[in-house]
Design a protein around this motif. Structure first.
Motif, PDB file in Angstrom:
ATOM      1  N   ASP A 213       0.532  -1.107   0.308  1.00 15.23           N
ATOM      2  CA  ASP A 213       0.095  -0.492  -0.025  1.00 15.23           C
ATOM      3  C   ASP A 213       0.972   0.898   0.248  1.00 15.23           C
ATOM      4  O   ASP A 213       0.447   1.863  -0.564  1.00 15.23           O
TER       5      ASP A 213
ATOM      6  N   GLU B 284      11.061   4.969  -5.794  1.00 15.56           N
ATOM      7  CA  GLU B 284      10.599   5.888  -6.776  1.00 15.56           C
ATOM      8  C   GLU B 284      10.633   6.818  -6.867  1.00 15.56           C
ATOM      9  O   GLU B 284      10.841   7.883  -5.816  1.00 15.56           O
TER      10      GLU B 284
ATOM     11  N   VAL C 209       3.518  12.049  -7.768  1.00 19.03           N
ATOM     12  CA  VAL C 209       2.818  12.253  -8.906  1.00 19.03           C
ATOM     13  C   VAL C 209       1.238  14.053  -8.570  1.00 19.03           C
ATOM     14  O   VAL C 209       1.725  14.997 -10.172  1.00 19.03           O
ATOM     15  N   THR C 210       1.583  14.276  -7.710  1.00 19.74           N
ATOM     16  CA  THR C 210       0.217  14.647  -8.191  1.00 19.74           C
ATOM     17  C   THR C 210       1.096  16.229  -7.852  1.00 19.74           C
ATOM     18  O   THR C 210       0.107  17.669  -8.082  1.00 19.74           O
TER      19      THR C 210
ATOM     20  N   GLY D 267       1.329  16.731   1.750  1.00 18.21           N
ATOM     21  CA  GLY D 267       1.957  15.756   0.538  1.00 18.21           C
ATOM     22  C   GLY D 267       3.704  15.021   1.247  1.00 18.21           C
ATOM     23  O   GLY D 267       3.657  13.807   1.227  1.00 18.21           O
TER      24      GLY D 267
ATOM     25  N   VAL E 108       2.938   7.442  -4.507  1.00 20.61           N
ATOM     26  CA  VAL E 108       3.211   8.046  -5.851  1.00 20.61           C
ATOM     27  C   VAL E 108       2.655   9.162  -6.241  1.00 20.61           C
ATOM     28  O   VAL E 108       2.525   9.854  -7.178  1.00 20.61           O
ATOM     29  N   SER E 109       1.304   8.521  -5.589  1.00 25.39           N
ATOM     30  CA  SER E 109       0.220   9.663  -6.309  1.00 25.39           C
ATOM     31  C   SER E 109       0.268  10.640  -4.869  1.00 25.39           C
ATOM     32  O   SER E 109       0.166  11.658  -5.715  1.00 25.39           O
ATOM     33  N   GLU E 110       1.429  11.255  -4.073  1.00 21.48           N
ATOM     34  CA  GLU E 110       1.391  11.842  -3.332  1.00 21.48           C
ATOM     35  C   GLU E 110       2.675  12.931  -4.207  1.00 21.48           C
ATOM     36  O   GLU E 110       2.515  13.912  -4.643  1.00 21.48           O
TER      37      GLU E 110
ATOM     38  N   GLN F   6       1.995   2.797  -3.592  1.00 22.46           N
ATOM     39  CA  GLN F   6       0.914   3.840  -3.901  1.00 22.46           C
ATOM     40  C   GLN F   6       0.784   5.130  -3.332  1.00 22.46           C
ATOM     41  O   GLN F   6       0.740   6.138  -4.066  1.00 22.46           O
ATOM     42  N   LEU F   7       0.696   5.063  -1.852  1.00 19.74           N
ATOM     43  CA  LEU F   7       0.530   6.526  -1.626  1.00 19.74           C
ATOM     44  C   LEU F   7       1.360   7.297  -1.942  1.00 19.74           C
ATOM     45  O   LEU F   7       1.467   8.488  -2.348  1.00 19.74           O
TER      46      LEU F   7
END
Length: 118
Positions: free
Chosen positions: A15, A49, A25-26, A73, A21-23, A18-19
């Protein structure tokens, strides 16, 4: 990763990437005028990452503010990653977060060394 590389991957490590990458890339289009690239790489017992974007300014972790909504983030990434680095490039910047794939990050000397260097 388990099947492709034969590495033990904990439930937490399924998990957390994914968190992160989300932070990362956003944030790229918020702070950079151009394109962004994402690179995922297995390095020993961790997942690295890396996000590159065209913005020249390095991210800065902010002090905790009780009334602040959002803009946390980077603090989230730094809290869950075993290593974090941000470097300027000839064009833009490169941000790398290292995530331990097992629940025992001390098993990987590179992660242990990076954690103590923070």
């Amino acid at each position: 990763m388990r099947a492709d590389h034969g590495l033990p991957v904990s439930a937490r490590a399924m998990d957390v990437p994914q968190l992160v990458v989300s932070e990362l890339v956003t944030n790229a289009p918020k702070y950079a005028p151009g394109p962004a690239l994402l690179e995922l790489r297995v390095a020993g017992a961790r997942l690295e990452e890396t996000v590159w974007d065209s913005g020249p300014s390095l991210p800065l972790a902010r002090a905790a503010e009780s009334g602040r909504v959002g803009q946390q983030g980077l603090e989230i990434v730094m809290a869950v990653a075993q290593s974090f680095a941000a470097h300027r490039e000839p064009v833009g910047k490169r941000i790398t977060a290292g995530i331990a794939l097992s629940d025992d990050p001390d098993a990987d000397p590179a992660i242990r060394r990076n954690r103590t260097a923070r």
